[in-house]
Write a protein that holds these residues in place. Structure first.
Motif, PDB file in Angstrom:
ATOM      1  N   UNK A 173       4.700  13.779   4.549  1.00 55.88           N
ATOM      2  CA  UNK A 173       4.859  14.414   5.846  1.00 55.88           C
ATOM      3  C   UNK A 173       6.292  14.911   5.978  1.00 55.88           C
ATOM      4  N   UNK A 174       6.539  15.830   6.916  1.00 55.64           N
ATOM      5  CA  UNK A 174       7.920  16.288   7.132  1.00 55.64           C
ATOM      6  C   UNK A 174       8.842  15.103   7.418  1.00 55.64           C
ATOM      7  N   UNK A 175       9.979  15.080   6.747  1.00 53.48           N
ATOM      8  CA  UNK A 175      10.910  13.973   6.907  1.00 53.48           C
ATOM      9  C   UNK A 175      10.876  12.990   5.754  1.00 53.48           C
ATOM     10  N   UNK A 176       9.792  13.008   4.958  1.00 57.81           N
ATOM     11  CA  UNK A 176       9.727  12.156   3.777  1.00 57.81           C
ATOM     12  C   UNK A 176      10.633  12.726   2.679  1.00 57.81           C
ATOM     13  N   UNK A 177      11.007  11.868   1.748  1.00 59.60           N
ATOM     14  CA  UNK A 177      11.926  12.259   0.670  1.00 59.60           C
ATOM     15  C   UNK A 177      11.150  12.474  -0.624  1.00 59.60           C
ATOM     16  N   UNK A 178      11.361  13.625  -1.224  1.00 63.10           N
ATOM     17  CA  UNK A 178      10.731  13.961  -2.505  1.00 63.10           C
ATOM     18  C   UNK A 178      11.817  14.530  -3.423  1.00 63.10           C
ATOM     19  N   UNK A 179      12.124  13.811  -4.497  1.00 68.51           N
ATOM     20  CA  UNK A 179      13.212  14.190  -5.401  1.00 68.51           C
ATOM     21  C   UNK A 179      12.646  14.410  -6.803  1.00 68.51           C
ATOM     22  N   UNK A 192       0.817  -1.210   0.000  1.00 66.43           N
ATOM     23  CA  UNK A 192       0.000   0.000   0.000  1.00 66.43           C
ATOM     24  C   UNK A 192       0.850   1.259   0.000  1.00 66.43           C
ATOM     25  N   UNK A 193       1.932   1.261   0.780  1.00 64.85           N
ATOM     26  CA  UNK A 193       2.774   2.453   0.834  1.00 64.85           C
ATOM     27  C   UNK A 193       3.397   2.758  -0.524  1.00 64.85           C
ATOM     28  N   UNK A 194       3.880   1.717  -1.208  1.00 62.01           N
ATOM     29  CA  UNK A 194       4.511   1.938  -2.510  1.00 62.01           C
ATOM     30  C   UNK A 194       3.493   2.429  -3.533  1.00 62.01           C
ATOM     31  N   UNK A 195       2.282   1.907  -3.460  1.00 63.42           N
ATOM     32  CA  UNK A 195       1.233   2.390  -4.361  1.00 63.42           C
ATOM     33  C   UNK A 195       0.933   3.868  -4.100  1.00 63.42           C
ATOM     34  N   UNK A 196       0.936   4.248  -2.822  1.00 66.93           N
ATOM     35  CA  UNK A 196       0.706   5.650  -2.493  1.00 66.93           C
ATOM     36  C   UNK A 196       1.863   6.521  -2.975  1.00 66.93           C
ATOM     37  N   UNK A 197       3.105   6.011  -2.856  1.00 68.60           N
ATOM     38  CA  UNK A 197       4.261   6.750  -3.345  1.00 68.60           C
ATOM     39  C   UNK A 197       4.175   6.971  -4.853  1.00 68.60           C
ATOM     40  N   UNK A 198       3.778   5.943  -5.593  1.00 65.39           N
ATOM     41  CA  UNK A 198       3.625   6.076  -7.041  1.00 65.39           C
ATOM     42  C   UNK A 198       2.542   7.083  -7.383  1.00 65.39           C
ATOM     43  N   UNK A 199       1.475   7.055  -6.604  1.00 70.77           N
ATOM     44  CA  UNK A 199       0.379   8.007  -6.860  1.00 70.77           C
ATOM     45  C   UNK A 199       0.868   9.446  -6.677  1.00 70.77           C
ATOM     46  N   UNK A 200       1.621   9.688  -5.630  1.00 75.66           N
ATOM     47  CA  UNK A 200       2.130  11.042  -5.384  1.00 75.66           C
ATOM     48  C   UNK A 200       3.136  11.433  -6.459  1.00 75.66           C
ATOM     49  N   UNK A 201       3.984  10.489  -6.883  1.00 77.84           N
ATOM     50  CA  UNK A 201       4.953  10.786  -7.937  1.00 77.84           C
ATOM     51  C   UNK A 201       4.271  11.252  -9.214  1.00 77.84           C
ATOM     52  N   UNK A 202       3.163  10.593  -9.576  1.00 75.99           N
ATOM     53  CA  UNK A 202       2.426  10.998 -10.766  1.00 75.99           C
ATOM     54  C   UNK A 202       1.769  12.353 -10.560  1.00 75.99           C
ATOM     55  N   UNK A 203       1.268  12.605  -9.357  1.00 74.29           N
ATOM     56  CA  UNK A 203       0.661  13.896  -9.056  1.00 74.29           C
ATOM     57  C   UNK A 203       1.684  15.028  -9.190  1.00 74.29           C
ATOM     58  N   UNK A 204       2.917  14.752  -8.737  1.00 80.61           N
ATOM     59  CA  UNK A 204       3.972  15.766  -8.823  1.00 80.61           C
ATOM     60  C   UNK A 204       4.240  16.123 -10.283  1.00 80.61           C
ATOM     61  N   UNK A 205       4.427  15.106 -11.127  1.00 79.10           N
ATOM     62  CA  UNK A 205       4.743  15.351 -12.534  1.00 79.10           C
ATOM     63  C   UNK A 205       3.591  16.078 -13.226  1.00 79.10           C
ATOM     64  N   UNK A 251      10.558  11.063  -7.434  1.00 72.96           N
ATOM     65  CA  UNK A 251      10.786   9.894  -6.584  1.00 72.96           C
ATOM     66  C   UNK A 251      10.345  10.233  -5.173  1.00 72.96           C
ATOM     67  N   UNK A 252       9.489   9.384  -4.610  1.00 71.70           N
ATOM     68  CA  UNK A 252       8.946   9.605  -3.268  1.00 71.70           C
ATOM     69  C   UNK A 252       9.309   8.416  -2.386  1.00 71.70           C
ATOM     70  N   UNK A 253       9.781   8.707  -1.189  1.00 75.37           N
ATOM     71  CA  UNK A 253      10.064   7.676  -0.191  1.00 75.37           C
ATOM     72  C   UNK A 253       9.468   8.107   1.134  1.00 75.37           C
ATOM     73  N   UNK A 254       8.555   7.283   1.658  1.00 79.67           N
ATOM     74  CA  UNK A 254       7.973   7.569   2.964  1.00 79.67           C
ATOM     75  C   UNK A 254       8.975   7.176   4.051  1.00 79.67           C
ATOM     76  N   UNK A 255       9.329   8.136   4.884  1.00 80.05           N
ATOM     77  CA  UNK A 255      10.200   7.867   6.022  1.00 80.05           C
ATOM     78  C   UNK A 255       9.473   8.017   7.350  1.00 80.05           C
ATOM     79  N   UNK A 256       8.216   8.449   7.302  1.00 77.85           N
ATOM     80  CA  UNK A 256       7.487   8.659   8.545  1.00 77.85           C
ATOM     81  C   UNK A 256       6.967   7.334   9.083  1.00 77.85           C
ATOM     82  N   UNK A 257       6.743   7.296  10.370  1.00 79.00           N
ATOM     83  CA  UNK A 257       6.215   6.090  11.033  1.00 79.00           C
ATOM     84  C   UNK A 257       4.865   6.371  11.672  1.00 79.00           C
ATOM     85  N   UNK A 258       4.216   7.419  11.223  1.00 81.64           N
ATOM     86  CA  UNK A 258       2.916   7.801  11.781  1.00 81.64           C
ATOM     87  C   UNK A 258       1.846   6.853  11.264  1.00 81.64           C
ATOM     88  N   UNK A 259       1.352   6.009  12.143  1.00 82.68           N
ATOM     89  CA  UNK A 259       0.331   5.038  11.741  1.00 82.68           C
ATOM     90  C   UNK A 259      -1.040   5.684  11.553  1.00 82.68           C
TER      91      UNK A 259
END
Length: 317
Positions: free
Chosen positions: A165-171, A113-126, A149-157
């Motif tokens: 969220x702050x601390x996540x990677x967005x390149x 689920x997290x990777x699918x969300x990362x892909x969704x945000x990546x497409x939104x960015x572009x 490229x999006x990488x979730x680094x947060x641990x907020x459940x």
């Protein structure tokens, strides 16, 4: 009769009561079974429960075992015996609970689920960046490729929507056309325009990577720059141009300096001139002076500073 009087019957001493056997580890195993069952049951009704946070209290099992040893060792009528089966059971329960706690992470690592969300945000960015660039058609046309490229680094459940969220990677990775940046200031100006577009689109990139398209063949120069969006914000084009690096390409190979690339070109030219001369003169090779002069002449003809279009050695034949 006299012997019986002189030798009274021997009385047996009272027998010692048998010691009770107490197995160290049985209580710990029972406590851990109850705790493990409660945790696994709680995870079924509360999927966001972080079992990994609970597992850090696993050393409590050692404390329970130590308490058992202390309590039973003070009793003289108790014989201690380690319940190795119970201790192994404790280890097994910890493995089961630990595995259950890692399942959500494994789901993420395997593209859940997290990777699918990362892909969704990546497409939104572009999509949003291209939409923002529509206000500057010339700049948009100069872009040959863009992806994020999006990488979730947060641990907020509690982040149900898996948003940044702050601390996540967005390149951001973006390439311009070869003819869109003739020098470092022009390339830096394009980079600065993209930084402003990102700010207007509401994105805060951790890192922004810019470059000009490669693998076009022949001889060409490329520019590249990498910096954080916060670094570039507020800088002038001249200041940003100092972060631009230039690479020199020839025949798909990259060189750190123009001199190194020129030497590689001249080496190829020398070989071509020498082989062509030998073919025309019955395998007699030219002199060193002739090779040097002809190489410089052809190099200047092909790659002189006044040339409007850089050719390849083959095109001069």
């Amino acid at each position: 009769m006299d012997e019986m009087k002189t030798n009274p019957p021997v009385q047996n001493s009272p027998a010692e009561p048998p010691k009770k056997v107490r197995r160290v580890g049985t209580m710990a195993f029972a406590v851990l079974l109850i705790a493990g069952g409660v945790l696994l049951l709680a995870q079924q009704f509360m999927p966001k429960a972080n079992l990994l946070a609970v597992l850090k209290f696993a050393p409590v099992i050692l404390i329970v075992l130590g308490i058992e040893v202390l309590v039973y060792s003070t009793k003289p009528n108790v014989k201690l015996k380690f319940d190795w089966l119970g201790i192994l059971g404790c280890a097994f329960v910890l493995v089961v609970v630990g595995t259950a706690s890692l399942i959500p992470l494994a789901w993420r690592w395997l593209g859940g689920a997290d990777r699918n969300a990362e892909k969704r945000i990546e497409q939104q960015v572009v999509d949003s960046m291209y939409e923002q660039l529509s206000a500057d058609p010339e700049l948009k046309a100069s872009v040959t490729s863009m992806y994020a490229s999006v990488d979730f680094n947060h641990t907020d459940t509690e982040n149900v929507d898996n948003t940044l969220e702050p601390g996540d990677t967005l390149i951001l990775y973006l390439n311009f056309r070869q003819d869109a940046a003739g020098n470092e200031p022009e390339f830096a100006a394009n980079c600065a325009a993209i930084v402003q577009a990102a700010k207007a689109a509401g994105w805060n990139f951790t890192t922004m990577n810019f470059g000009t398209e490669e693998d076009v063949g022949g001889v060409y120069d490329t520019y590249r720059a990498e910096f954080s969006q916060s670094f570039a914000d507020g800088l002038t084009t001249e200041q940003l141009a100092r972060r631009v690096q230039k690479d020199y390409y020839y025949d798909y190979d990259c060189y750190d300096s123009k001199e190194a690339r020129d030497n590689a070109i001249k080496a190829d030219l020398r070989e071509q001139i020498s082989n062509r001369y030998a073919d025309e003169h019955d395998d007699v090779y030219p002199s060193v002076d002739y090779l040097n002069e002809e190489t410089e002449r052809q190099f200047n003809a092909l790659y002189g500073s006044q040339a409007t279009e850089i050719a390849t050695p083959e095109s001069a034949e």
